[in-house]
Design a protein around this motif. Structure first.
Motif, PDB file in Angstrom:
ATOM      1  N   GLY A   1      -0.677   1.321  -5.453  1.00  0.00           N
ATOM      2  CA  GLY A   1      -2.025   0.843  -5.711  1.00  0.00           C
ATOM      3  C   GLY A   1      -2.677   0.110  -4.570  1.00  0.00           C
ATOM      4  N   CYS A   2      -2.016   0.051  -3.403  1.00  0.00           N
ATOM      5  CA  CYS A   2      -2.584  -0.732  -2.300  1.00  0.00           C
ATOM      6  C   CYS A   2      -3.474   0.101  -1.378  1.00  0.00           C
ATOM      7  N   GLY A   3      -3.705   1.361  -1.703  1.00  0.00           N
ATOM      8  CA  GLY A   3      -4.664   2.160  -0.939  1.00  0.00           C
ATOM      9  C   GLY A   3      -4.077   3.020   0.159  1.00  0.00           C
ATOM     10  N   LYS A   4      -2.755   3.194   0.167  1.00  0.00           N
ATOM     11  CA  LYS A   4      -2.127   3.981   1.236  1.00  0.00           C
ATOM     12  C   LYS A   4      -2.666   5.410   1.281  1.00  0.00           C
ATOM     13  N   SER A   5      -2.609   6.095   0.143  1.00  0.00           N
ATOM     14  CA  SER A   5      -3.067   7.492   0.104  1.00  0.00           C
ATOM     15  C   SER A   5      -4.575   7.579   0.289  1.00  0.00           C
ATOM     16  N   THR A   6      -5.297   6.591  -0.205  1.00  0.00           N
ATOM     17  CA  THR A   6      -6.753   6.562  -0.012  1.00  0.00           C
ATOM     18  C   THR A   6      -7.090   6.507   1.471  1.00  0.00           C
ATOM     19  N   VAL A   7      -6.376   5.675   2.215  1.00  0.00           N
ATOM     20  CA  VAL A   7      -6.594   5.593   3.664  1.00  0.00           C
ATOM     21  C   VAL A   7      -6.210   6.903   4.330  1.00  0.00           C
TER      22      VAL A   7
ATOM     23  N   ILE B   1     -13.392   1.371   1.850  1.00  0.00           N
ATOM     24  CA  ILE B   1     -13.508   2.554   0.999  1.00  0.00           C
ATOM     25  C   ILE B   1     -13.801   2.093  -0.421  1.00  0.00           C
ATOM     26  N   PHE B   2     -14.834   2.667  -0.993  1.00  0.00           N
ATOM     27  CA  PHE B   2     -15.290   2.285  -2.327  1.00  0.00           C
ATOM     28  C   PHE B   2     -15.160   3.456  -3.281  1.00  0.00           C
ATOM     29  N   TYR B   3     -14.822   3.156  -4.531  1.00  0.00           N
ATOM     30  CA  TYR B   3     -14.976   4.086  -5.644  1.00  0.00           C
ATOM     31  C   TYR B   3     -16.032   3.472  -6.552  1.00  0.00           C
ATOM     32  N   GLY B   4     -17.248   3.979  -6.452  1.00  0.00           N
ATOM     33  CA  GLY B   4     -18.344   3.328  -7.158  1.00  0.00           C
ATOM     34  C   GLY B   4     -18.559   1.943  -6.575  1.00  0.00           C
ATOM     35  N   ASN B   5     -18.538   0.926  -7.431  1.00  0.00           N
ATOM     36  CA  ASN B   5     -18.718  -0.449  -6.971  1.00  0.00           C
ATOM     37  C   ASN B   5     -17.408  -1.139  -6.602  1.00  0.00           C
ATOM     38  N   PHE B   6     -16.298  -0.467  -6.880  1.00  0.00           N
ATOM     39  CA  PHE B   6     -14.988  -1.079  -6.606  1.00  0.00           C
ATOM     40  C   PHE B   6     -14.563  -0.806  -5.170  1.00  0.00           C
ATOM     41  N   ARG B   7     -14.258  -1.877  -4.446  1.00  0.00           N
ATOM     42  CA  ARG B   7     -13.765  -1.703  -3.075  1.00  0.00           C
ATOM     43  C   ARG B   7     -12.253  -1.517  -3.138  1.00  0.00           C
ATOM     44  N   ALA B   8     -11.812  -0.286  -2.867  1.00  0.00           N
ATOM     45  CA  ALA B   8     -10.396   0.040  -2.979  1.00  0.00           C
ATOM     46  C   ALA B   8      -9.613  -0.337  -1.731  1.00  0.00           C
ATOM     47  N   VAL B   9     -10.285  -0.285  -0.583  1.00  0.00           N
ATOM     48  CA  VAL B   9      -9.639  -0.593   0.699  1.00  0.00           C
ATOM     49  C   VAL B   9     -10.591  -1.451   1.513  1.00  0.00           C
TER      50      VAL B   9
ATOM     51  N   TYR C   1       5.886   4.049  14.445  1.00  0.00           N
ATOM     52  CA  TYR C   1       5.046   2.904  14.104  1.00  0.00           C
ATOM     53  C   TYR C   1       4.950   2.797  12.587  1.00  0.00           C
ATOM     54  N   THR C   2       4.754   1.583  12.108  1.00  0.00           N
ATOM     55  CA  THR C   2       4.608   1.361  10.673  1.00  0.00           C
ATOM     56  C   THR C   2       3.447   0.412  10.415  1.00  0.00           C
ATOM     57  N   ALA C   3       2.643   0.769   9.414  1.00  0.00           N
ATOM     58  CA  ALA C   3       1.580  -0.104   8.928  1.00  0.00           C
ATOM     59  C   ALA C   3       1.928  -0.526   7.508  1.00  0.00           C
ATOM     60  N   PHE C   4       1.935  -1.834   7.264  1.00  0.00           N
ATOM     61  CA  PHE C   4       2.225  -2.347   5.922  1.00  0.00           C
ATOM     62  C   PHE C   4       0.929  -2.765   5.241  1.00  0.00           C
ATOM     63  N   PHE C   5       0.711  -2.215   4.041  1.00  0.00           N
ATOM     64  CA  PHE C   5      -0.481  -2.513   3.244  1.00  0.00           C
ATOM     65  C   PHE C   5      -0.059  -3.283   1.986  1.00  0.00           C
ATOM     66  N   THR C   6      -0.961  -4.142   1.520  1.00  0.00           N
ATOM     67  CA  THR C   6      -0.785  -4.763   0.219  1.00  0.00           C
ATOM     68  C   THR C   6      -2.166  -4.942  -0.403  1.00  0.00           C
ATOM     69  N   MET C   7      -2.262  -5.729  -1.478  1.00  0.00           N
ATOM     70  CA  MET C   7      -3.539  -5.937  -2.161  1.00  0.00           C
ATOM     71  C   MET C   7      -3.933  -7.404  -2.116  1.00  0.00           C
ATOM     72  N   ASP C   8      -5.239  -7.660  -2.051  1.00  0.00           N
ATOM     73  CA  ASP C   8      -5.711  -9.039  -2.150  1.00  0.00           C
ATOM     74  C   ASP C   8      -5.939  -9.402  -3.619  1.00  0.00           C
ATOM     75  N   ASP C   9      -6.492 -10.564  -3.859  1.00  0.00           N
ATOM     76  CA  ASP C   9      -6.676 -11.034  -5.239  1.00  0.00           C
ATOM     77  C   ASP C   9      -7.669 -10.187  -6.024  1.00  0.00           C
ATOM     78  N   ASP C  10      -8.523  -9.431  -5.328  1.00  0.00           N
ATOM     79  CA  ASP C  10      -9.491  -8.558  -5.991  1.00  0.00           C
ATOM     80  C   ASP C  10      -8.970  -7.126  -6.150  1.00  0.00           C
ATOM     81  N   ARG C  11      -7.676  -6.938  -5.885  1.00  0.00           N
ATOM     82  CA  ARG C  11      -7.009  -5.635  -5.995  1.00  0.00           C
ATOM     83  C   ARG C  11      -7.475  -4.649  -4.932  1.00  0.00           C
ATOM     84  N   ALA C  12      -8.078  -5.142  -3.866  1.00  0.00           N
ATOM     85  CA  ALA C  12      -8.457  -4.283  -2.752  1.00  0.00           C
ATOM     86  C   ALA C  12      -7.280  -4.157  -1.796  1.00  0.00           C
TER      87      ALA C  12
END
Length: 268
Positions: free
Chosen positions: A54-60, A26-34, A227-238
């Motif tokens: 900020g890890c994209g939970k609501s975006t997903v 999922i992208f917002y403009g050029n930024f890959r959010a997820v 069930y549970t899915a755990f999300f976090t961010m990579d070094d690029d904040r995705a």
């Protein structure tokens, strides 16, 4: 193109999958959010999505019924399969998707109308032509609200407490007969008693509906979800999904150290 319920074999391995993300970015403009999400959501179960801000939970979550369409420059790559059809195909009507995959937001958002009209008007604009009185009573009972409001149906929904308003919003979502209900931190504005009522309601509804909930509350995820899915961010904040499994396994025996660190409060 209509999304229709397929005639699946009892032996089909995907017969119990309500919705599936495949290689989703999922992208917002050029930024890959997820980034590169692959996730199969089980039918008639409660799936919690957890992780730091900020890890994209609501975006997903919003991607599952195309709510991100309303965000300027948002773009979804990959597929989200619902009844075998990618909901982002150009021949799919997003309005129909949102009828079948309802949404309950963080802050209760009843219409500035009566309790009765919140449900009946919401159903009418989505094509309901049946008995409105029966529908209102049925959905309010489903949302465990009927006994509290049955004598006040023509009073303003805005006069209800926060917890009652949120259950009314759940009833309004149920009125259009969805298959999946998305909940974006539905208890964050509620007190503990109202929160437990929503959790009890989720458990009851999961007998007939698939529920996906985003929550920051670890105790809520542990109590209420299957069930549970755990999300976090990579070094690029995705945002990326680190681990997905049975809630009991995620909370007691996580496979990834990042999951363990978050669950135990070492970060996030």
């Amino acid at each position: 193109m209509n999304i229709e319920t397929p005639q699946t074999s009892a032996h089909s391995t995907d017969a119990q999958i309500a919705i599936e993300a495949r290689d989703m970015n999922i992208f917002y403009g050029n930024f890959r959010a997820v980034k590169e999400i692959n996730l199969k959501i089980e039918q008639k179960r409660i799936t919690a999505i957890i992780g730091p801000s900020g890890c994209g939970k609501s975006t997903v979550l919003r991607s599952f019924n195309r709510m991100n369409d309303f965000i300027l420059n948002a773009r979804v790559d990959g597929e989200i399969l619902f009844h075998g059809k990618n909901i982002y195909d150009t021949d799919v009507d997003p309005v129909q998707v949102r009828r079948m995959i309802g949404m309950v937001f963080q802050k209760p958002n009843p219409f500035p109308k009566s309790i009765f009209e919140n449900i009946s008007w919401g159903a009418r604009i989505n094509g309901y032509r049946g008995n409105q009185e029966d529908l209102v009573e049925q959905t309010l009972r489903q949302a465990a609200l009927w006994d509290e409001v049955k004598d006040d149906l023509h009073k303003s929904a805005l006069a209800l407490s926060g917890g009652q308003q949120q259950r009314l919003c759940i009833a309004r979502a149920l009125a259009v007969k969805p298959e999946i209900i998305l909940m974006d931190e539905p208890c964050s504005a509620l007190d503990p008693i109202a929160t437990l009522k929503i959790e009890d309601l989720m458990r009851e509804l999961s007998k007939n509906y698939t529920i996906i909930i985003v929550t920051h509350n670890m105790q809520q995820a542990a109590r209420a979800s299957d069930y549970t899915a755990f999300f976090t961010m990579d070094d690029d904040r995705a945002g990326l999904m680190v681990e997905y499994g049975l809630t009991s396994q995620i909370f007691t025996n996580p496979k990834d150290k990042r999951t363990e660190d978050y669950i135990t409060g070492r970060f996030g």
